[in-house]
Every structure is written in structure tokens, then in C-alpha cells.
Motif scaffolding. Sequence first.
Motif, short mmCIF file in Angstrom:
data_model
loop_
_atom_site.label_atom_id
_atom_site.label_comp_id
_atom_site.label_asym_id
_atom_site.label_seq_id
_atom_site.Cartn_x
_atom_site.Cartn_y
_atom_site.Cartn_z
N PHE A 193 0.82 -1.21 0.00
CA PHE A 193 0.00 0.00 0.00
C PHE A 193 0.86 1.26 0.00
CE2 PHE A 193 -2.52 -3.07 2.79
CZ PHE A 193 -3.08 -3.69 1.69
N GLY A 194 2.16 1.09 -0.25
CA GLY A 194 3.10 2.20 -0.11
C GLY A 194 2.89 3.33 -1.12
N ALA A 195 2.36 3.00 -2.30
CA ALA A 195 2.27 4.03 -3.33
C ALA A 195 0.89 4.70 -3.39
CB ALA A 195 2.60 3.42 -4.69
N THR A 196 0.01 4.32 -2.46
CA THR A 196 -1.34 4.90 -2.52
C THR A 196 -1.43 6.11 -1.60
OG1 THR A 196 -1.95 3.21 -0.92
CG2 THR A 196 -2.57 2.82 -3.19
N ASP A 197 -2.42 6.96 -1.87
CA ASP A 197 -2.59 8.16 -1.03
C ASP A 197 -3.09 7.74 0.35
OD1 ASP A 197 -5.74 8.61 -0.90
OD2 ASP A 197 -5.19 7.90 -2.90
N PRO A 198 -2.91 8.59 1.36
CA PRO A 198 -3.22 8.19 2.74
C PRO A 198 -4.65 7.68 2.94
CG PRO A 198 -2.07 10.27 2.72
CD PRO A 198 -2.34 9.93 1.30
N ILE A 199 -5.61 8.29 2.26
CA ILE A 199 -7.00 7.88 2.47
C ILE A 199 -7.23 6.49 1.89
CG2 ILE A 199 -9.41 8.39 1.89
CD1 ILE A 199 -8.51 11.39 1.89
N THR A 200 -6.76 6.29 0.65
CA THR A 200 -6.88 4.97 0.02
C THR A 200 -6.13 3.93 0.84
OG1 THR A 200 -6.86 6.11 -2.10
CG2 THR A 200 -6.60 3.73 -2.15
N ARG A 201 -4.93 4.31 1.32
CA ARG A 201 -4.12 3.35 2.07
C ARG A 201 -4.88 2.86 3.29
NH1 ARG A 201 0.89 6.01 4.08
NH2 ARG A 201 0.90 6.54 1.88
N GLU A 202 -5.46 3.83 4.02
CA GLU A 202 -6.19 3.48 5.23
C GLU A 202 -7.34 2.52 4.92
OE1 GLU A 202 -7.34 6.06 9.01
OE2 GLU A 202 -5.36 5.94 8.12
N LYS A 203 -8.00 2.80 3.83
CA LYS A 203 -9.13 1.97 3.42
C LYS A 203 -8.65 0.56 3.05
CE LYS A 203 -13.16 2.55 0.65
NZ LYS A 203 -13.51 2.83 -0.73
N LEU A 204 -7.57 0.51 2.27
CA LEU A 204 -7.03 -0.79 1.85
C LEU A 204 -6.56 -1.58 3.07
CD1 LEU A 204 -4.98 0.25 -1.32
CD2 LEU A 204 -7.01 -1.19 -1.29
N GLN A 205 -5.94 -0.89 4.02
CA GLN A 205 -5.46 -1.58 5.23
C GLN A 205 -6.63 -2.20 5.99
OE1 GLN A 205 -3.44 1.66 7.13
NE2 GLN A 205 -1.42 1.09 6.33
N ALA A 206 -7.69 -1.39 6.15
CA ALA A 206 -8.85 -1.90 6.90
C ALA A 206 -9.46 -3.10 6.18
CB ALA A 206 -9.88 -0.79 7.06
N GLU A 207 -9.59 -3.00 4.85
CA GLU A 207 -10.14 -4.10 4.08
C GLU A 207 -9.26 -5.34 4.19
OE1 GLU A 207 -10.69 -3.10 0.00
OE2 GLU A 207 -12.06 -1.47 0.52
N PHE A 208 -7.95 -5.08 4.14
CA PHE A 208 -6.99 -6.17 4.20
C PHE A 208 -7.11 -6.90 5.55
CE2 PHE A 208 -2.61 -7.44 5.43
CZ PHE A 208 -2.50 -8.50 4.56
N LEU A 209 -7.27 -6.14 6.64
CA LEU A 209 -7.40 -6.78 7.95
C LEU A 209 -8.66 -7.64 8.02
CD1 LEU A 209 -6.35 -4.25 10.74
CD2 LEU A 209 -5.34 -6.46 10.14
N ARG A 210 -9.75 -7.11 7.47
CA ARG A 210 -11.00 -7.88 7.45
C ARG A 210 -10.82 -9.16 6.64
NH1 ARG A 210 -13.89 -3.12 7.11
NH2 ARG A 210 -13.91 -3.16 4.84
N LEU A 211 -10.15 -9.01 5.48
CA LEU A 211 -9.91 -10.14 4.59
C LEU A 211 -9.06 -11.20 5.31
CD1 LEU A 211 -10.17 -11.20 1.70
CD2 LEU A 211 -8.10 -9.95 1.13
#
Lengths: 353, 221
Positions: A193-211
Motif C-alpha cells: 500500500f506504499g504508493a497509494t494516497d493516505p485515504i486509500t491506504r487506510e481503506k485498503l489496510q482496513a479491508e486487508f485486515l478484514r480479509l
Amino acid sequence: MPDSTTDTPAVSTNTGFLSAISQKQRGVSIELDGVSKVYPGQPEAAVDDFSMRIEPGELVMFVGPSGCGKTTTMKMINRIIEPSNGSIRIDGTDILSMDPNQLRRHIGYVIQQIGLFPHLTIAENIGVVPKLLGWSKSRIADRVDELLQTVQLDPEQFAKRYPKQLSGGQQQRAGVARALAADPPVMLMDEPFGATDPITREKLQAEFLRLQADIGKTIIFVTHDFDEAIKLGDRIAVLSDRSQIEQFDTPARILANPANEYVSSFIGQGAALKRLALIPLIDAPLRPAVDGAPQITLQDSLRDALNMLVLTGAAAVNVVDVDHRVCGSITNASISAVLNDAQPVAFAAEGTR
Amino acid sequence: MTSFDFGNAMTFLERRWEDILVLAGEHLFVVVIALAIALVTGVLLGLLVWNRATPRATAITAASVAITVPSLALLALLSPVLGLGWGPTIVALVFYSLLPIIRNTVVGLTEVPEHIMESAKAMGMSPRRILLTTQLPLAWPLILTGTRVAAQLGLGVAAIAAYVAGPGLGQYIFKGLSSLGSKNALNYALAGTVGIILLALLVDGAFVLISRYTTSRGLRA
């Protein structure tokens, strides 16, 4: 392509093991034992005598500065980089004696640049490994649909698109879907998630944890962002030069009790606040409820409680459960007490800095 | 020198219309045949040498030297061995077409971004499969560009091939040159030259279509 025969040798000593681990989609153990990587012509090893055991289903974060060898260490597990020394075992089986192409089809791989094939559609990209594994067309199509839904990309809309028609965040989701395609028990992720903007990153992280809560893979996740490590990791390995492990422990314990100056410097400012974010109110001792105090739910963290205390200026906040029943209250003093009780030594040490 | 007479030119065109079409057809045909041979040879050579420093340098240098040989000289050298007509023409055309095709193939295969190569490897694709299913499709637009350059070059060289009795519109150009001063000298030269220019435009247009239908939509701008 005609080379499918060379890709799947008729006689393979690993197919037994690989089909065995591919049944264990819930994750397998990974052991690295005295693993080193020395590049020819370089005086120092890039990775020096690295040993670690990772439990099945564990999400381990490798954190360290650029060039410390964390990525090199990770890439030796799918043999993108061949170790100079040492042994690596997945589910107890030595992987260095296997056919690397066979091995890699059972290890998911996600990188920062994503690496989607630009000439293939998203569906074709996700189908690459299943196709290599000889799945039928209909099975691949079903799997692609399922995975796109898992990563929250509408199959109707995205399956036939090309990578360049997707935003960065969508591409990264497609990248994760591609890595999960053959349901590998092990995933390697290099700053995904290093190349994504902070908002997208946060969203991807949360989704990733759920996944991950759903799929329970054994994951090695490389990052240089300590906050990301705290947020995602079951355990964090703080690495320094030549991939030396400075500390390998749970986020809470590293924050509470950093092994040395190096680790402390990596944690940076506000270790106490970061720790509070990891402690849910369920684990905090509650005091009797206070009439008229602001309310916070049991699922929130101590950090959220502190945030509310500071924002409202109230002396206490009431903690309520899902049914809005008040369970008790929390105050500044009780928050301090949690930090002190958990690791008195560490907290004192932190106070002197 | 006779001056250009429009009415005379029209009469010339009218009388030799069919002849010109046949020559144009031959001209196009010989170039397309040579391009097809050069494309297959060039791409195969490119696939063989792209990741080996010495063979790669050898192939590109050889092709670079080849292209500097004057076409007239090359044809003169070829005709004692291959005789006159189609043989030396096709060989010469292939000879000149190889450089842009090999060079662009090698560059295209080499310049696939590192992260895409790594992803392909990490998914368990063999080097050969990566080459054929990833690098080649990604290099394809560049290979086509090389072929297009080769086509333009070839149309010009084919005109010279009339010197060794090669097929095509070059025959008219040479006829015009050899009959300087006669009534139709300029008409012959012009019909040949304009014909080749029109063929060049036609071929360029064809490449736009070919590139459209053979390049993945994901790679098009």
C-alpha cells in the motif's frame, strides 16, 4: 502455449508436498534457519544469518529502513532471490530443493508497483496462476468472480477492463485478488500500500485486515511504516542493517518494551498513544458510571476514549455496550493505570526520556 | 529536357493504366513478401539474442552495417549469385528490413518494466513462458513500428531493384531515365515515383489498421 509441458514436469518430487500445502489454505508455518544472502563482489552480506519461525496463519511485519535487507529476506522465501546459505522450510518441508516455478504458484505475491500485466484484462490477470495450475476455464471464471467480490470490485464492471482503466487503489485490489487466485497458504507482500494516497491506504489496510480475519493466510508483510506495522501485524520484526532482527514481538509488547535504542527510535514519538490505540476498552478496568458523561462504545480503543476526554474536557466518559447499556466509565487516571500496570518498567523508562 | 505537358501525361496514364497497376501490385507484393520474411527472421533473432550481450551486440551491429551498404552496390553484388529479377530483390529487401525489426524487438523485450518481469516470475512462469506471453505482447507495438519503418525503406529500395530487372514501379523510373529527352521520359519517371509515394501512404495506413487489430487494448494509448 507449447511450453506447458515444460512448466509442469511429469515427474516432480514436490507435487505431493505442494498439493498438501495447497489444501491448507488457512496458512502454514514458515521457518528460516541461518539464511544469508551475499552478493558477489560485495564485502558485506545483504542478509546475515537470519532465523525466524512464523506460525500458521500469522501476519508478520518486517519493518526497517530502506536497504536493510527486509525485502531481500522476503524474496528468498519464494526464491526470487536465491539464498547463499541456510534453509527455509514451509510447513516443515525444505523449499530450496524444489522446482522454484512450482513453488511460486503456491505463494501469493503482492508488490508496491502491483505489476499487473497491462496487456491482459483484470480477469485474465487474476487467472494467470490458476491457468498455470491447469484449472478448467469455468473454474477460473468462477474463481475470478469470487475474488473480485472479495476485494470489492464489481465483476460486471471490472473483469473485462484493462489495468490502466483502474485507479491506483483499484489496481492494488486487483493485485491482491491475483495473489489470492490459487488460494495459496502463504502470501508475501512488499509495501503493497506504499504508493497509494493516505485515504486509500487506510481503506485498503482496513479491508486487508478484514480479509485476513476471514482467510487466515500466513503472511509476511514488508513495510518501512511502523504505524502500518502496528496496525496490521500479529507480530513485528524490527530489522536493522543486514536484516538483523532487533526485536520480534507483538506490537503491544514492542511499544511497551522496546528492546533497544534502535527500536525506540523506530517507534518514534508517542509510543504511549500508539499503545493505547491497540488496547480495546473491553480490556480496560472500568470505574462506576458517571451521570451525564459523554459515551463511547466498548469496541473502541483506549486512544478513542482519551481522544474524547480531551475533546470534551469531561472528567470521565461512560462506556456503553452494543445495546447501549452503560458498563462503567473511564478517566485519565484509569488510562494511565492501564499503561503502568501493563509494563511498569517500560513506562518508567519511557518517562525518563 | 522536355517540359511537362499535362494533356500528354493524361494520355500516357490512360494508355498504360493497366500496366502501372500490375507494376504497383508487384512492387507491393515483393515488399510484403520481404517484410514477412524479415519480420519472422528478425523477431526470432531478437528472441534468441535479447538477453545475451555478445550475440545481441553482434546482431545489431551486423544489421547496422548492412543498412549502410548502398542498395545499388548490394544489388550489383547479389545478381552474379542470384541472377536477375525477384531473387536478388527479395534478398536485398530482407537485408535492409532486418535492422529496424531486430533492434525494435530487442529494445521492446528488454524494456518490459522490472516489476512486471518480477511479478511474472513470482507467479511461477518459466522464462520461456514470460518471454512469449508477456514480453513479446508488450514489445509488439514497438516491433510493429520497426516493421513500418522497414516497409517505407523497402518501398524505396524496391524501386532501385529494377536495376537488376526486379519487379515493380522502379522499371518505369529506369525507363524514364534511360529515355531522357523522349516524349514520355518524364511521364515514366513521374508515374513510377508518384506510384511509389501512393503505395507508401497506403502501406502506412495499413499499418495503422494492423496495429489496431493486433495490439492488446490495454496497451493502446
